[in-house]
Design a protein around this motif. Structure first.
Motif, PDB file in Angstrom:
ATOM      1  N   LYS A  75      37.489  -6.558 -35.721  1.00 10.72           N
ATOM      2  CA  LYS A  75      36.173  -6.890 -35.179  1.00 10.72           C
ATOM      3  C   LYS A  75      36.352  -7.964 -34.103  1.00 10.72           C
ATOM      4  CE  LYS A  75      31.550  -8.092 -36.894  1.00 10.72           C
ATOM      5  NZ  LYS A  75      31.265  -9.218 -36.029  1.00 10.72           N
ATOM      6  N   PRO A  97      32.965 -13.166 -31.345  1.00 10.59           N
ATOM      7  CA  PRO A  97      31.725 -13.173 -30.546  1.00 10.59           C
ATOM      8  C   PRO A  97      31.957 -13.430 -29.056  1.00 10.59           C
ATOM      9  CG  PRO A  97      31.401 -14.390 -32.581  1.00 10.59           C
ATOM     10  CD  PRO A  97      32.846 -13.992 -32.558  1.00 10.59           C
ATOM     11  N   GLU A 157      24.855 -17.957 -28.583  1.00 12.24           N
ATOM     12  CA  GLU A 157      23.712 -17.408 -29.343  1.00 12.24           C
ATOM     13  C   GLU A 157      24.194 -16.600 -30.538  1.00 12.24           C
ATOM     14  OE1 GLU A 157      20.849 -14.974 -27.200  1.00 12.24           O
ATOM     15  OE2 GLU A 157      21.026 -16.350 -25.496  1.00 12.24           O
ATOM     16  N   LEU A 158      25.157 -15.711 -30.287  1.00  6.28           N
ATOM     17  CA  LEU A 158      25.681 -14.867 -31.368  1.00  6.28           C
ATOM     18  C   LEU A 158      26.258 -15.722 -32.487  1.00  6.28           C
ATOM     19  CD1 LEU A 158      27.656 -12.084 -29.425  1.00  6.28           C
ATOM     20  CD2 LEU A 158      25.453 -11.850 -30.582  1.00  6.28           C
ATOM     21  N   ARG A 178      25.657 -18.903 -33.193  1.00  9.76           N
ATOM     22  CA  ARG A 178      24.644 -19.697 -33.911  1.00  9.76           C
ATOM     23  C   ARG A 178      23.875 -18.809 -34.875  1.00  9.76           C
ATOM     24  NH1 ARG A 178      23.528 -21.780 -28.884  1.00  9.76           N
ATOM     25  NH2 ARG A 178      21.539 -20.686 -28.795  1.00  9.76           N
ATOM     26  N   ALA A 179      23.630 -17.557 -34.462  1.00 13.46           N
ATOM     27  CA  ALA A 179      22.831 -16.654 -35.298  1.00 13.46           C
ATOM     28  C   ALA A 179      23.629 -16.148 -36.490  1.00 13.46           C
ATOM     29  CB  ALA A 179      22.352 -15.478 -34.461  1.00 13.46           C
ATOM     30  N   GLY A 180      24.875 -15.763 -36.254  1.00 10.33           N
ATOM     31  CA  GLY A 180      25.574 -15.039 -37.300  1.00 10.33           C
ATOM     32  C   GLY A 180      26.749 -15.729 -37.926  1.00 10.33           C
ATOM     33  N   ASN A 181      27.285 -16.721 -37.261  1.00 10.53           N
ATOM     34  CA  ASN A 181      28.530 -17.293 -37.745  1.00 10.53           C
ATOM     35  C   ASN A 181      28.553 -18.779 -37.426  1.00 10.53           C
ATOM     36  OD1 ASN A 181      31.070 -17.910 -38.472  1.00 10.53           O
ATOM     37  ND2 ASN A 181      32.099 -16.402 -37.174  1.00 10.53           N
TER      38      ASN A 181
END
Lengths: 288, 162
Positions: free
Chosen positions: B83, B86, B151-152, B154-157
């Motif tokens: 994966k 980010p 942003e990614l 802060r939102a997910g990880n």
């Protein structure tokens, strides 16, 4: 670009480093490597032996005692810029360290390496001189201390002897009603100071200038102290016009450096502009 | 020759190296991790940026022997379980590259920046990436990519992407 071949030794203590320096004539000390490795890659320096002092923990860190800051020579520029003690007691050092090159370089470059290399475009020499810093040095015969004003001898040349180690820099903690400012016009590619101005202003009870300091990087071979300007400011009320007049009338630099990017006379003009700005900012900070 | 032991992307390597071997050559030629690029070789361009003990470092200005005992992350070590990190996802999504040569160093430097400051302003991003040059001058989208990655993350990880 590879450096020329050399022998490599790692010192784990200061005493080991001193011992290795005595054993190996012509050896150079390796700390962060961000002054030494580039010039070795360009083959401007080809030391036969490198002694790596980068892991001597006793040489790293900031300590405050009796109104003084003692900064270990292996303290990196990133540590200086982030240190609460430096920001509080010697903000001009944090301000200058945070402007050196870029974040990756600041993570490795050290204050000791910076001062020992004595590049005229470096940011810390004039700051150390403006603060009347004291350089701590250890050699075979023990410790000695040198005032910053006696340390920088010429272009890339200091009072440090080949068999000695620069161990720490001692700086006064700035007092209340004292403001400071480091401002530079940097070379757009290298980030080195074409002209860097370090200004310190201490105000008395009546708002007049009790004491001032003004030094430059990048303009002359060694950091330049503009004593005539600060003497003219002593006891004066520091209005903008007073500062402008003192700089215009009393700043005269006879032997400026010049290169293809910036001529000597241009650097002197920059010194005038940047010293006015830096002194005014230092004054405003002293007032607030 | 000097014996060194270095952990790179979670795996420990032991080698005997010539002291003058630069860290970037050690990574590329000894370990065959060629994601880290060599650009200017004068510590200005940042193409060779890696993480050493959690801090961004220009690997062209370090000797391999200085890395002995340290833990290194290169661009190859950023993605986990197939994966994308980010930042990798964001550089793809926002087209934060043109020729791609500066990209590994740019992403490693941006990663260090976001660890220190998870919500940087545009100016802070530009200042934080000062030591990384893009000769295609694709900075506009690089900044957008870093903002999107922030942003990614802060939102997910919230712990950051490493």
């Amino acid at each position: 670009m590879y450096p020329a071949r050399f022998e490599y030794y790692r010192a784990n203590t200061l005493q080991e480093a001193i011992h290795l320096l005595q054993q190996h004539s012509g050896a150079k000390l390796l700390a962060g490597g961000h002054s030494l490795i580039p010039i070795m890659k360009l083959r401007l320096a080809q030391p036969p032996v490198l002694i790596d002092i980068g892991r001597i923990s006793e040489l790293s860190g900031v300590m405050k005692t009796d109104g003084r800051l003692r900064i270990g020579s292996l303290t990196t520029h990133a540590m200086l810029a982030a240190s609460e003690a430096v920001k509080k007691h010697c903000p001009i050092l944090a301000e200058a360290a945070g402007q050196i090159a870029d974040p990756a370089v600041r993570n490795k470059g050290t204050i000791g390496g910076n001062l020992a290399h004595a590049d005229p475009g470096s940011d810390l020499p004039a700051v150390t001189l403006a603060l009347d810093g004291v350089i701590h040095i250890t050699g075979r015969d023990g410790d000695r201390q040198v005032n910053a004003s006696d340390f920088f001898l010429d272009l890339l040349t200091t009072d440090l002897k080949p068999e000695e180690v620069l161990t720490a820099v001692e700086l006064p903690a700035l007092e209340e009603r004292t403001g400071s400012c480091y401002l530079k016009f940097e070379h757009p590619a290298s980030g080195y100071a074409v002209c860097g101005a370090a200004a310190i202003v201490a105000l008395g009870g009546d708002e007049s200038c009790e004491r001032a300091g003004l030094c430059f990087n990048g303009v002359t071979a060694t950091p330049y102290r503009a004593s005539a300007v600060t003497e003219a400011l002593a006891g004066q009320n520091l209005e903008d016009a007073t500062i402008d007049q003192a700089v215009t009338e009393h700043l005269s630099i006879d032997d400026p450096m010049g290169d293809t990017y910036a001529s000597g006379p241009y650097r002197v003009e920059l010194a005038k502009v940047y010293s006015k700005r830096a002194l005014k900012t230092a004054r405003d900070r002293a007032r607030s | 020759m000097t014996h060194i032991s270095v952990e790179v992307n979670g795996k420990t390597y032991e080698r005997d190296v010539d002291p003058r071997l630069l860290l970037v050559h050690f990574l590329r030629e000894e370990l065959e991790l060629t994601g880290t690029n060599i650009g200017c070789e004068t510590s200005l361009c940042g193409a060779c940026t890696i993480h050493m003990d959690g801090k961004t470092v220009k690997s062209c200005t370090q000797l391999a022997v200085q890395a002995d005992g340290s833990s290194i992350t290169t661009i190859e070590g950023l993605s986990t379980d197939g994966k994308l990190h980010p930042l990798q996802e964001a550089f793809w999504e926002k087209h934060g590259l043109q020729c791609g040569y500066c990209t590994p160093g740019m992403i490693m430097a941006a990663c260090g920046l976001l660890e220190d400051n998870p919500d940087p302003s545009e100016q802070q991003i530009r200042h934080g990436l000062k030591g990384n040059l893009c000769r295609c001058t694709g900075y506009h989208n690089i900044v957008k990519a870093v903002q999107y990655a922030a942003e990614l993350m802060r939102a997910g990880n919230p712990e950051g992407g490493k």
